[in-house]
Write an enzyme that holds these catalytic residues in place. Structure first.
Site, mmCIF file in Angstrom:
data_model
loop_
_atom_site.group_PDB
_atom_site.id
_atom_site.type_symbol
_atom_site.label_atom_id
_atom_site.label_comp_id
_atom_site.label_asym_id
_atom_site.label_seq_id
_atom_site.Cartn_x
_atom_site.Cartn_y
_atom_site.Cartn_z
ATOM 1 N N ILE A 112 30.825 59.018 36.002
ATOM 2 C CA ILE A 112 29.812 58.222 35.326
ATOM 3 C C ILE A 112 29.706 58.610 33.861
ATOM 4 O O ILE A 112 29.133 57.875 33.056
ATOM 5 C CB ILE A 112 28.430 58.336 36.008
ATOM 6 C CG1 ILE A 112 27.885 59.751 35.916
ATOM 7 C CG2 ILE A 112 28.495 57.869 37.443
ATOM 8 C CD1 ILE A 112 26.465 59.879 36.419
ATOM 9 N N ASP A 113 30.274 59.778 33.491
ATOM 10 C CA ASP A 113 30.228 60.210 32.094
ATOM 11 C C ASP A 113 31.153 59.392 31.208
ATOM 12 O O ASP A 113 31.050 59.450 29.983
ATOM 13 C CB ASP A 113 30.620 61.686 31.978
ATOM 14 C CG ASP A 113 29.561 62.617 32.538
ATOM 15 O OD1 ASP A 113 28.456 62.128 32.842
ATOM 16 O OD2 ASP A 113 29.828 63.821 32.678
#
Length: 500
Positions: free
Chosen positions: A277-278
């Site tokens: 998700i980064d």
């Protein structure tokens, strides 16, 4: 931003055909003639570009000039100087001038403006044949017999929205090829050596509805056994294809498994699917789960905004994920429009002093009566005591900047005798565990394995699916460019100054 199309002038051999269909002529304004036109030498590319009403012949030595002139005419943006004879002046817009002390920097010292010659390419991809569809479609030749293939899927690292969507799509695509023996390895690499963790048989019927829930159907874990032990297990299980869904650390593990399989001369394709998700995988436009994370993060930001606005001298503080890259914090801050200060790992800052964050928060409370701050988990680590501890994946355990920021704000306003009501929200696990709002169909992953590739990862590169060597994407994490227009847009949205 202007729009342009750049044509390649590379020479092509006679077997490279450039016969495009009419739809590309209509969509992109160019067409290509077959290289083996008998009226021309087979070594001279007979490429013709249809640009407006002009039909340009690439054999004409001046075709570039004519082509550029025609495109400049068609894509020249209407401008006020077309009507009025005006002279430009230096802009009054500069993010550097947003200082609480009223000072500002001159426009020529700020490097964040659009150059007049900037262009966006309409299409950036080189097809080797007129019928090539790109990496996300199957190849004409494969190197495995589907009926004999045993394929395994494993999800590693932390949770991420979209894991079940990818598992489901891989199973579907394998079955289209004709693979009958598909298994899931439970709880990451641990499933290869932990006693009691058996393979989970997978099929369309089993995974049909797993995309309706968050988390991982197969479970996740960090770390694992030695690479040699994992490959021993792969060899004993007679696995032919291994699909590793994970982030940078999991990619490094997948590459180590690939290298060990090569060392043993095993016919095993190890293919990774970028999951984080980064959004910090190098060369990738976007990794699955990122959009969902940004959307979910805005729920937390909205809650912090309501809490801060409803309180006397309210300060809403939201900590979002982002160990080394602040993409979630930046995108969520920009899209919400409710953030006054955004702090990310890529941009250094000071908390105290005349130009520090605390002084700006004082200014915001005095001016607005409340404010909302968003920080990435990896921000401000240089201001905290470093820890040499590591997690199971070998990542350095970061100091909690969110909690530090919360205490810092409380103590600062207490010391200056100004009441401040701080509301701290950390939605980390809510963001990771939620169901994906929309997921890409990672079809190219399976196609790459059947094409015989190993030690690769697949993802969207410059809007196109592509295969990349794992060794290249794990060299370092992708980070926010402090000079990028996206970060400058974020600064414009928040109105924050330089905290130096």
């Amino acid at each position: 931003m202007d729009i342009a199309f750049k044509a390649s002038t590379n020479s092509y051999t006679s077997h490279q055909h450039w016969l495009y269909s009419t739809k590309y002529q209509c969509q992109y304004g160019f067409s290509f003639t077959h290289l083996n036109d008998r009226k021309r030498s087979p070594m001279v590319p007979c490429v013709r570009a249809v640009s407006g009403k002009s039909d340009l012949d690439f054999s004409d030595p001046s075709w570039k000039q004519k082509y550029q002139e025609d495109w400049n005419r068609r894509f020249s943006l209407p401008h006020i100087t077309d009507i009025y004879d005006l002279k430009p002046r230096l802009t009054t817009f500069s993010l550097k001038k947003n200082r609480t002390d009223g000072g500002s920097l001159s426009a020529d010292k700020w490097n964040g403006y659009v150059n007049k010659d900037d262009r966006a390419l309409l299409k950036v991809i080189k097809y080797a044949s007129p019928t090539s569809a790109g990496a996300e479609w199957p190849r004409k030749e494969i190197y495995y017999e589907p009926a004999e293939v045993k394929a395994a899927i494993v999800t590693c690292g932390g949770l991420c929205p979209g894991l079940n969507d990818v598992i489901r799509q891989i199973v579907f695509t394998l079955e289209i090829y004709g693979v009958k023996n598909i298994v899931g390895i439970q709880f990451g690499y641990r499933g290869f050596f932990e006693k009691g963790l058996k393979e989970m048989p997978l099929s369309r019927k089993v995974v049909e509805n797993i995309n309706l829930s968050g988390g991982s159907f197969l479970g996740v874990s960090r770390g694992g056994a030695k690479t040699s032990e994992i490959v021993d297990s792969i060899q004993a299980r007679r696995i032919d294809m291994l699909f590793v869904i994970g982030g940078n650390g999991s990619h490094a593990g997948a590459n180590a498994i690939h290298e060990e399989c090569r060392k043993r001369k095993l016919k095993v394709s190890v293919v990774a699917v970028p999951k984080t998700i980064d959004n910090d995988i190098l060369f990738m436009d976007k990794t699955f789960g990122f959009d969902t994370a940004v959307e979910e993060a805005q729920r937390a930001i909205n809650s912090a905004y309501i809490e801060a606005r409803s309180a006397y001298h309210g300060i809403g503080l939201v900590k979002l994920m982002g160990r080394s890259s602040g993409f979630i914090a930046m995108q969520a801050s920009l899209s919400s429009g409710q953030i006054d200060v955004c702090l990310i790992p890529e941009v250094s800052f000071t908390l105290d002093g005349e130009h520090g964050v605390m002084r700006h928060l004082e200014h915001l409370l005095e001016k607005k009566g409340f404010c909302v701050v968003c920080v990435a988990e990896g921000a401000g680590q240089d201001l905290l005591q470093k820890s040499n501890a590591t997690d199971a994946s070998g990542n350095v355990i970061l100091s909690d900047f969110g909690v530090h920021m919360q205490q810092k704000i409380k103590n600062h306003f207490k010391d200056i005798g100004v009441p401040a009501d701080v509301k701290y929200i950390d939605p980390t696990y809510m963001v990771r565990a939620c169901r994906a709002n929309a997921s890409d169909a990672i079809l190219c992953t399976v196609h790459g394995a059947f094409a015989g590739f190993s030690g690769i990862t697949s993802g969207i590169c410059n809007t196109h699916y592509a295969f990349l060597p794992i060794t290249e994407v794990i060299t370092k994490p992708k980070r926010v460019n402090p000079n990028s227009r996206m970060w400058h847009r974020c600064l414009t949205s928040t109105g924050q100054p330089d905290f130096h």
